[in-house]
Design an enzyme around this catalytic site. Structure first.
Site, PDB file in Angstrom:
ATOM      1  N   ASN A   1       0.808  -1.223   0.000  1.00 43.56           N
ATOM      2  CA  ASN A   1       0.000   0.000   0.000  1.00 43.56           C
ATOM      3  C   ASN A   1       0.839   1.270   0.000  1.00 43.56           C
ATOM      4  O   ASN A   1       0.442   2.270  -0.585  1.00 43.56           O
ATOM      5  CB  ASN A   1      -0.903   0.011   1.236  1.00 43.56           C
ATOM      6  CG  ASN A   1      -1.754   1.261   1.319  1.00 43.56           C
ATOM      7  OD1 ASN A   1      -2.548   1.529   0.426  1.00 43.56           O
ATOM      8  ND2 ASN A   1      -1.556   2.051   2.378  1.00 43.56           N
TER       9      ASN A   1
ATOM     10  N   ASP B   1       1.496   6.801  -0.434  1.00 38.30           N
ATOM     11  CA  ASP B   1       0.509   5.815  -0.867  1.00 38.30           C
ATOM     12  C   ASP B   1       0.705   5.494  -2.349  1.00 38.30           C
ATOM     13  O   ASP B   1       0.540   6.365  -3.206  1.00 38.30           O
ATOM     14  CB  ASP B   1      -0.902   6.352  -0.611  1.00 38.30           C
ATOM     15  CG  ASP B   1      -1.926   5.245  -0.571  1.00 38.30           C
ATOM     16  OD1 ASP B   1      -1.891   4.441   0.369  1.00 38.30           O
ATOM     17  OD2 ASP B   1      -2.760   5.170  -1.511  1.00 38.30           O
TER      18      ASP B   1
ATOM     19  N   ASP C   1      -0.145  -6.460   4.927  1.00 39.94           N
ATOM     20  CA  ASP C   1      -0.493  -5.270   5.699  1.00 39.94           C
ATOM     21  C   ASP C   1      -1.477  -4.393   4.919  1.00 39.94           C
ATOM     22  O   ASP C   1      -1.430  -4.344   3.687  1.00 39.94           O
ATOM     23  CB  ASP C   1       0.802  -4.497   5.979  1.00 39.94           C
ATOM     24  CG  ASP C   1       0.580  -3.310   6.879  1.00 39.94           C
ATOM     25  OD1 ASP C   1       0.161  -3.521   8.029  1.00 39.94           O
ATOM     26  OD2 ASP C   1       0.807  -2.167   6.433  1.00 39.94           O
TER      27      ASP C   1
ATOM     28  N   HIS D   1      -6.700  -1.058   2.037  1.00 47.35           N
ATOM     29  CA  HIS D   1      -6.386   0.284   1.542  1.00 47.35           C
ATOM     30  C   HIS D   1      -5.770   0.241   0.143  1.00 47.35           C
ATOM     31  O   HIS D   1      -5.233   1.233  -0.346  1.00 47.35           O
ATOM     32  CB  HIS D   1      -5.481   1.011   2.538  1.00 47.35           C
ATOM     33  CG  HIS D   1      -6.111   1.100   3.895  1.00 47.35           C
ATOM     34  ND1 HIS D   1      -7.203   1.898   4.155  1.00 47.35           N
ATOM     35  CD2 HIS D   1      -5.868   0.426   5.046  1.00 47.35           C
ATOM     36  CE1 HIS D   1      -7.581   1.729   5.414  1.00 47.35           C
ATOM     37  NE2 HIS D   1      -6.792   0.847   5.980  1.00 47.35           N
TER      38      HIS D   1
ATOM     39  N   GLU E   1      -4.662  -8.185   6.103  1.00 51.38           N
ATOM     40  CA  GLU E   1      -5.148  -7.392   7.230  1.00 51.38           C
ATOM     41  C   GLU E   1      -6.259  -6.488   6.724  1.00 51.38           C
ATOM     42  O   GLU E   1      -6.011  -5.540   5.990  1.00 51.38           O
ATOM     43  CB  GLU E   1      -4.013  -6.538   7.814  1.00 51.38           C
ATOM     44  CG  GLU E   1      -4.472  -5.657   8.970  1.00 51.38           C
ATOM     45  CD  GLU E   1      -3.666  -4.373   9.137  1.00 51.38           C
ATOM     46  OE1 GLU E   1      -3.714  -3.801  10.224  1.00 51.38           O
ATOM     47  OE2 GLU E   1      -3.007  -3.928   8.172  1.00 51.38           O
TER      48      GLU E   1
END
Ligand SMILES: [Ca+2]
Ligand SMILES: [Ca+2]
Ligand SMILES: [Ca+2]
Length: 606
Positions: free
Chosen positions: A161, A269, A300, A304, A334
């Site tokens: 991410n 990001d 992780d 997102h 996650e």
């Protein structure tokens, strides 16, 4: 050794090793649901090499990141230390180790006066190298090989991410790096809808074709991003140094699209819709499979990232693993929530093709139930909702379950928080109960390092990342550990701790009882009050029934539960079980306050 035995041994030697290896079941053959996972942060586990504590960097803690007295800096743990503690982890019953990211991080970041270090591993600059605070690639190989030699697997913690916070915006300080959305700051105008036309012909980020993305050549649609000269080449591979491969829309406010496009407190990001980013991440993480033959990835911040990224990434990783002789490579994401919200985690198995996600709902449910603050019916509801996952209940057995972690905090803290006047004995009993649920209910149990030593955590995040080796952090060392008179000021690798012994005992039961690893779950008793929760785990291959039962109240419970009519004789695997059913189809359960039992049906008289 007598001459005769020596002769026999010499005769056997040229033939025995190869054939014995061929015949022995390999850890590679174990499916993901057969594992018991131990999750740790290398920085906080064991220091095996003081020479790497500062990561080879000279200077003060704001340069090296090393300050063992501050909870937000490196403390010195490393891969050599972890390797030296494999006996301890194996003795607990774990068969796999998930370690927090080990990639090279930006050592220190954060606003002046609030800097902390990348001891946790989630601020990556070089995705191809081991962080020198943790050791070298050779140290990692030695660790993986040592784990494999014991038949233990290694799961890496990976991030696609974001990278470390390196990119800045010219307007950033004035704008406070606030999120700038797709509508007010479209890709087609510089600095807002009234700005100069840019990126002519770009058809939007949902069109993943390379020729479309070739038309996005100006990254200054929302902000004017730049990389400070001192960090111009800090990221590896080199393509990561180009701002065009990032969203550059400012910090996430966690609402709507910002959840996908925004920076986590400055963490750059990635434009994970970009085909270069997709290919680049497949190349990076495929390389770790090739080089170290590891056994799985924990992903992780999976929610997102746009689901289409995972739909490309996951099959590529599974194929890469198969090509390396790793047929049971596990991937779990996650998808964070603090609620009992299985719809959220299940959704991401459907839209992103993630094979599994960390079972956040299980953790939230067990924390409430083990604290005695919820009816046991929330467990029954949780397992009914397994139907929501891609693959349904049969796939839900591969969800990694847990009762505490490095982000939210530890089970002991949740229980104590819900019961401010709780006595030490009751707290220990409730923590035991929660771990008994973890080790006998469906899913792949993940034990958070230190829980087996009674670590309690004062809060979330940094406060839940105590040192296993002797700590110098005052906020850790004043904690009253569960089931122990010691503190975190001393080393805590104690295999006689009651929680370590309990977990080891239940791990043995789990590993020798296939119904507990692969069995379906039938809730047999529950109510809207604290008290009895019972379930049957039924082995789909043999039909064997194993009853697991828990009493979440401080009074004894007695009752009958339905069982399979053929389950007439029971063996006690943990706690106390009735030896026989009261009648075909009916079993008595008697549990002391906060007690549990695991009862395996044996074949009765035919
Ligand atoms: Ca060290
Ligand atoms: Ca993102
Ligand atoms: Ca940034």
């Amino acid at each position: 050794m007598t001459g005769r035995w020596l002769a026999l041994l010499l005769l056997a030697l040229p033939f025995a090793p190869a054939s014995a290896d061929d015949a022995r079941p390999s850890f590679r053959d174990r499916p993901p649901e057969a594992e018991i996972v131990y999750f740790l942060l290398p920085d906080r586990f064991e220091n095996g090499d003081r020479s790497n504590d500062r990561g080879g960097i000279k200077g003060d803690r704001l340069t090296t990141g090393f300050d063992p007295a501050h909870r937000g800096f490196f403390h010195g743990g490393d891969l050599k230390g972890l390797t030296a503690r494999l006996d301890y982890i194996e003795g607990l019953g774990a068969t796999a180790i998930w370690l927090a990211p080990i990639f090279k991080n930006k050592p220190v970041q954060g606003p002046a006066g609030k800097e902390t270090a990348g001891y946790h591993g989630y601020w990556v600059t070089d995705f191809t190298s081991v962080d020198p605070h943790f050791g070298t690639a050779a140290d990692f190989k030695a660790f993986v090989d040592a784990a494999h030699a014991r038949g233990m697997k290694v799961y890496m913690d990976i991030i696609a991410n974001h990278t470390a916070d390196v990119i800045r915006y010219r307007e950033g300080d004035a704008a406070g790096y606030a999120y700038r959305g797709l509508a007010d700051y479209p890709y087609s105008r510089r600095g807002g809808v009234g700005g100069t036309a840019i990126n002519d012909g770009f058809a939007g980020d949902q069109d993943g074709r390379a020729d479309n993305w070739a038309r996005l050549n100006d990254p200054s649609f929302a902000y004017t991003p730049y990389v400070p000269a001192s960090e111009a080449q800090v990221k590896v591979p080199a393509w990561l140094n180009e701002p065009i491969y990032y969203h550059n829309r400012g910090d996430t406010n966690w609402v709507g699209e910002a959840s996908l496009y925004g920076d986590f407190v400055g963490l750059d990001d990635l434009a994970t819709e970009h085909p270069r980013v997709v290919a680049g991440m497949i190349d990076i993480y495929g390389g770790w499979i090739d080089r170290f033959k590891i056994d799985g990835f924990r992903i992780d911040t999976a929610k997102h990232v746009n689901p289409a990224f995972w739909r490309a990434f996951v099959p590529a990783m599974l194929e890469r693993a198969r090509a390396n002789g790793i047929p049971n490579f596990h991937i779990f994401g996650e998808v964070a929530t603090h609620e009992v919200d299985p719809a959220l985690t299940a959704r991401w198995t459907r839209i992103a093709d993630l094979p599994a996600n960390l079972d956040m709902a299980f953790a939230a449910a067990v924390a409430k139930v083990a604290a005695g603050k919820a009816g046991t019916d929330i467990l029954a509801r949780l397992f009914e909702d397994d139907a929501l996952y891609a693959g349904g209940a049969a796939a839900a057995i591969r969800l990694p379950t847990f009762v505490g972690n490095h982000d939210a905090g530890r089970l002991a803290m949740f229980i104590a928080g819900d019961n401010p006047e709780i006595k030490d004995d009751e707290l220990l009993a409730r923590v035991r109960l929660g771990h008994a649920m973890l080790l006998t209910l469906r899913g792949v149990p993940v034990i958070y390092y230190g829980d087996e030593q009674g670590f309690i955590s004062d809060g979330n995040d940094q406060l839940a990342r105590e040192d296993m080796f002797a700590s110098r952090v005052a906020e850790y060392n004043d904690n009253d550990l569960v089931g122990s008179v010691g503190t975190t000021a001393r080393s805590n690798f104690d295999p006689t701790h009651p929680l370590y012994k309990d977990i080891a005992s239940l791990a043995r039961v789990r590993k020798s009882t296939p119904a507990l690893t692969r069995g379906e779950t039938l809730s047999r008793a529950f109510s809207n009050q604290p008290g009895l929760y019972a379930a049957s785990r039924i082995d789909p291959q043999t039909g064997a029934e194993v009853v697991v039962a828990f009493n979440t109240s401080t009074t004894a419970v007695t009752g009958r539960i339905p069982v399979l009519p053929r389950s007439q004789l029971f063996e006690t695997l943990a706690g106390g079980c009735a030896a026989t059913a009261d009648a075909p189809g009916s079993l008595s359960i008697n549990l002391p306050p906060l007690g549990y039992a695991v009862c395996a049906a044996t074949l009765g008289p035919q």
